[in-house]
Scaffold this motif. Structure first.
Motif, PDB file in Angstrom:
ATOM      1  N   LEU A 252       0.993  -1.249   0.042  1.00  0.00           N
ATOM      2  CA  LEU A 252      -0.181   0.137  -0.101  1.00  0.00           C
ATOM      3  C   LEU A 252       0.840   1.338   0.007  1.00  0.00           C
ATOM      4  N   LYS A 253       0.849   2.169  -1.155  1.00  0.00           N
ATOM      5  CA  LYS A 253       1.503   3.210  -1.397  1.00  0.00           C
ATOM      6  C   LYS A 253       3.197   2.658  -0.956  1.00  0.00           C
ATOM      7  N   GLY A 254       3.578   1.838  -1.562  1.00  0.00           N
ATOM      8  CA  GLY A 254       5.118   1.539  -1.217  1.00  0.00           C
ATOM      9  C   GLY A 254       5.465   1.024   0.110  1.00  0.00           C
ATOM     10  N   ARG A 255       4.265   0.573   1.020  1.00  0.00           N
ATOM     11  CA  ARG A 255       4.540   0.118   2.406  1.00  0.00           C
ATOM     12  C   ARG A 255       3.946  -1.144   2.251  1.00  0.00           C
ATOM     13  N   GLU A 256       4.397  -1.919   3.207  1.00  0.00           N
ATOM     14  CA  GLU A 256       3.746  -3.456   3.320  1.00  0.00           C
ATOM     15  C   GLU A 256       2.724  -3.639   4.537  1.00  0.00           C
ATOM     16  N   VAL A 257       1.485  -4.108   4.237  1.00  0.00           N
ATOM     17  CA  VAL A 257       0.488  -4.112   5.183  1.00  0.00           C
ATOM     18  C   VAL A 257       0.337  -5.685   5.517  1.00  0.00           C
ATOM     19  N   VAL A 258       0.951  -6.199   6.692  1.00  0.00           N
ATOM     20  CA  VAL A 258       0.493  -7.676   6.872  1.00  0.00           C
ATOM     21  C   VAL A 258      -0.673  -8.119   7.250  1.00  0.00           C
ATOM     22  N   ALA A 259      -1.727  -8.575   6.319  1.00  0.00           N
ATOM     23  CA  ALA A 259      -3.125  -8.777   6.816  1.00  0.00           C
ATOM     24  C   ALA A 259      -2.877 -10.276   7.203  1.00  0.00           C
ATOM     25  N   LEU A 260      -2.384 -11.242   6.957  1.00  0.00           N
ATOM     26  CA  LEU A 260      -2.606 -12.360   7.616  1.00  0.00           C
ATOM     27  C   LEU A 260      -0.978 -12.838   8.012  1.00  0.00           C
ATOM     28  N   ARG A 261      -0.876 -13.447   9.149  1.00  0.00           N
ATOM     29  CA  ARG A 261       0.402 -13.772   9.527  1.00  0.00           C
ATOM     30  C   ARG A 261       0.641 -15.235  10.089  1.00  0.00           C
ATOM     31  N   GLY A 262       0.293 -16.181   9.089  1.00  0.00           N
ATOM     32  CA  GLY A 262       0.358 -17.567   9.450  1.00  0.00           C
ATOM     33  C   GLY A 262      -1.055 -17.984  10.152  1.00  0.00           C
ATOM     34  N   VAL A 263      -2.178 -18.046   9.538  1.00  0.00           N
ATOM     35  CA  VAL A 263      -3.332 -18.249  10.147  1.00  0.00           C
ATOM     36  C   VAL A 263      -3.985 -19.600   9.666  1.00  0.00           C
ATOM     37  N   SER A 264      -4.220 -20.562  10.694  1.00  0.00           N
ATOM     38  CA  SER A 264      -4.631 -21.662  10.416  1.00  0.00           C
ATOM     39  C   SER A 264      -6.130 -21.930  11.153  1.00  0.00           C
ATOM     40  N   LEU A 265      -6.917 -22.610  10.315  1.00  0.00           N
ATOM     41  CA  LEU A 265      -8.208 -23.169  11.052  1.00  0.00           C
ATOM     42  C   LEU A 265      -8.924 -24.238  10.370  1.00  0.00           C
ATOM     43  N   HIS A 266      -9.579 -24.844  11.243  1.00  0.00           N
ATOM     44  CA  HIS A 266     -10.138 -26.109  10.810  1.00  0.00           C
ATOM     45  C   HIS A 266     -11.751 -25.812  11.167  1.00  0.00           C
ATOM     46  N   VAL A 267     -12.606 -25.951  10.145  1.00  0.00           N
ATOM     47  CA  VAL A 267     -13.930 -26.068  10.539  1.00  0.00           C
ATOM     48  C   VAL A 267     -14.486 -27.463  10.003  1.00  0.00           C
ATOM     49  N   PRO A 268     -15.114 -28.062  11.101  1.00  0.00           N
ATOM     50  CA  PRO A 268     -15.629 -29.501  10.954  1.00  0.00           C
ATOM     51  C   PRO A 268     -16.955 -29.440   9.710  1.00  0.00           C
ATOM     52  N   GLN A 269     -17.312 -30.460   9.088  1.00  0.00           N
ATOM     53  CA  GLN A 269     -18.497 -30.431   8.190  1.00  0.00           C
ATOM     54  C   GLN A 269     -19.738 -30.140   9.144  1.00  0.00           C
ATOM     55  N   GLY A 270     -20.603 -29.412   8.862  1.00  0.00           N
ATOM     56  CA  GLY A 270     -21.878 -28.902   9.536  1.00  0.00           C
ATOM     57  C   GLY A 270     -21.947 -27.961  10.881  1.00  0.00           C
ATOM     58  N   GLU A 271     -20.713 -27.385  10.937  1.00  0.00           N
ATOM     59  CA  GLU A 271     -20.303 -26.517  11.934  1.00  0.00           C
ATOM     60  C   GLU A 271     -21.023 -25.016  11.539  1.00  0.00           C
ATOM     61  N   ILE A 272     -21.271 -24.365  12.427  1.00  0.00           N
ATOM     62  CA  ILE A 272     -21.368 -22.783  12.258  1.00  0.00           C
ATOM     63  C   ILE A 272     -19.921 -22.204  13.118  1.00  0.00           C
TER      64      ILE A 272
END
Ligand SMILES: Nc1ncnc2c1ncn2[C@@H]1O[C@H](COP(=O)(O)OP(=O)(O)OP(=O)(O)O)[C@@H](O)[C@H]1O
Length: 321
Positions: free
Chosen positions: A13-33
């Protein structure tokens, strides 16, 4: 069902780095909200866009329904995306098309024959409670009705996963509740897996089986909603229940789940001859469970025994320093 593995995303962004995700893991099982919550800028929208590959993560993998989306060539990715529906905060309806026309749109693109389209649209409008609005235009609908159209359209290609991007943020509380109830019904009736991002804790409270809390590009807490509430120091518990207005000697926060019928406080005073002053807290239904969280001051010679008694009865006791 959905597995996000070590996602990284950096924007320039305008020559600058914006870190939006830094190593995101997630597990959503079938049928969950599954709810993803967090403050503005935490990376929630980026995560959602990465999960259906509207945006490509710089690193990491997305698995949906057993397939690694990040490794699929474009034609297969397009096909896999049909298994992922999406609903939006501002509904994203086509204003020049009727309700039926909006719901039919993804079916037209997929080349579904006319007669089958009509049948499917009628079935979907019935499902979301809008059978009488097929010929109306979006401008003639309330916000809640527009979101119902959005949901019907997202479900048209029979996805197994629904992603919700702040779907109730533009709605009033009563309409929000009715849309969340609809999502819960669809989750149960169709076995639909739902991943939603929200900044509204009421959404989590009403329907989320599991939650990830994000902050500055990372997941800082994750787990099943009721389990988190029973975890010492839980951020979720602090967000769902107002923090205690007091602290000091003998002040503790008590949290219990599905024990509303037990007369815990009166037992304490009777069995241990302690005084219990209730300083704050609430009884709430969270994801279908009755949760109590009270901040109390317990005084008396046997207060330590009283707290052990509560702990033995599955009440989480946390000191308020
Ligand atoms: N296209 C983009 N270009 C540059 N920076 C971006 C872009 N999209 C997001 N960001 C930045 O990435 C970070 C995470 O943004 P994101 O929109 O994912 O957060 P969020 O949790 O969804 O916030 P909000 O609730 O306000 O939408 C923020 O710092 C944001 O400014």
């Amino acid at each position: 069902m959905i597995n996000a593995v070590d996602l990284h995303k950096v924007y320039q962004l305008k020559g600058r780095e914006v870190v939006a995700l830094r190593g995101v893991s997630l597990h959503v099982p079938q049928g969950e909200i599954y709810g993803v919550v967090g403050p503005s800028g935490a990376g929630k929208s980026t995560l959602l866009r990465c999960i259906n590959l509207l945006e490509r993560p710089d690193r990491g993998e997305i698995w949906v329904d057993g397939r690694n989306l990040t490794a699929l060539p474009p034609p297969q990715l397009r096909a896999a995306r049909r298994g992922i529906g999406m609903i939006h905060q501002h509904f994203a309806l086509l204003s020049s098309r009727t309700v039926a026309g909006n719901v039919a749109f993804p079916l037209e693109i997929a080349g579904v024959p006319r007669a089958e389209r009509r049948r499917r649209v009628a079935e979907l409008l019935e499902l979301v409670g809008l059978a009488d609005k097929a010929a109306a235009y979006p401008a003639q609908l309330s916000g809640g009705q527009k979101q119902r159209v959005g949901i019907a359209r997202a479900l048209a290609p029979r996805p197994t996963v629904l992603l919700s991007d702040e779907a109730t943020s533009a709605l009033d509380p009563a309409t929000t509740a009715s849309i969340l109830d609809l999502l819960r019904d669809l989750n149960r009736e169709l076995g639909l897996t739902i991943l939603l991002i929200t900044h509204e804790m009421d959404v989590v409270k009403r329907i989320c089986d599991a939650v990830a809390i994000m902050d500055r590009g990372s997941v800082v807490e994750t787990g099943r909603t009721v389990d988190l509430l029973r975890t010492p120091g839980s951020l979720l518990a602090r967000s769902l229940f107002a923090p205690p207005p007091v602290s000091g000697d003998g002040v503790v926060t008590l949290t219990w789940v599905d024990q509303a019928e037990e007369p815990l406080i009166s037992q304490l005073t009777r069995l241990f001859d302690v005084d219990v002053s209730i300083l704050g807290g609430a009884l709430e239904e969270v994801a279908g469970h009755a949760v109590g969280r009270l901040t109390v001051r317990i005084t008396g010679e046997r207060s330590a025994e009283a707290l052990t008694y509560l702990t033995d009865r599955n009440v989480l006791v946390e000191e308020v320093p």
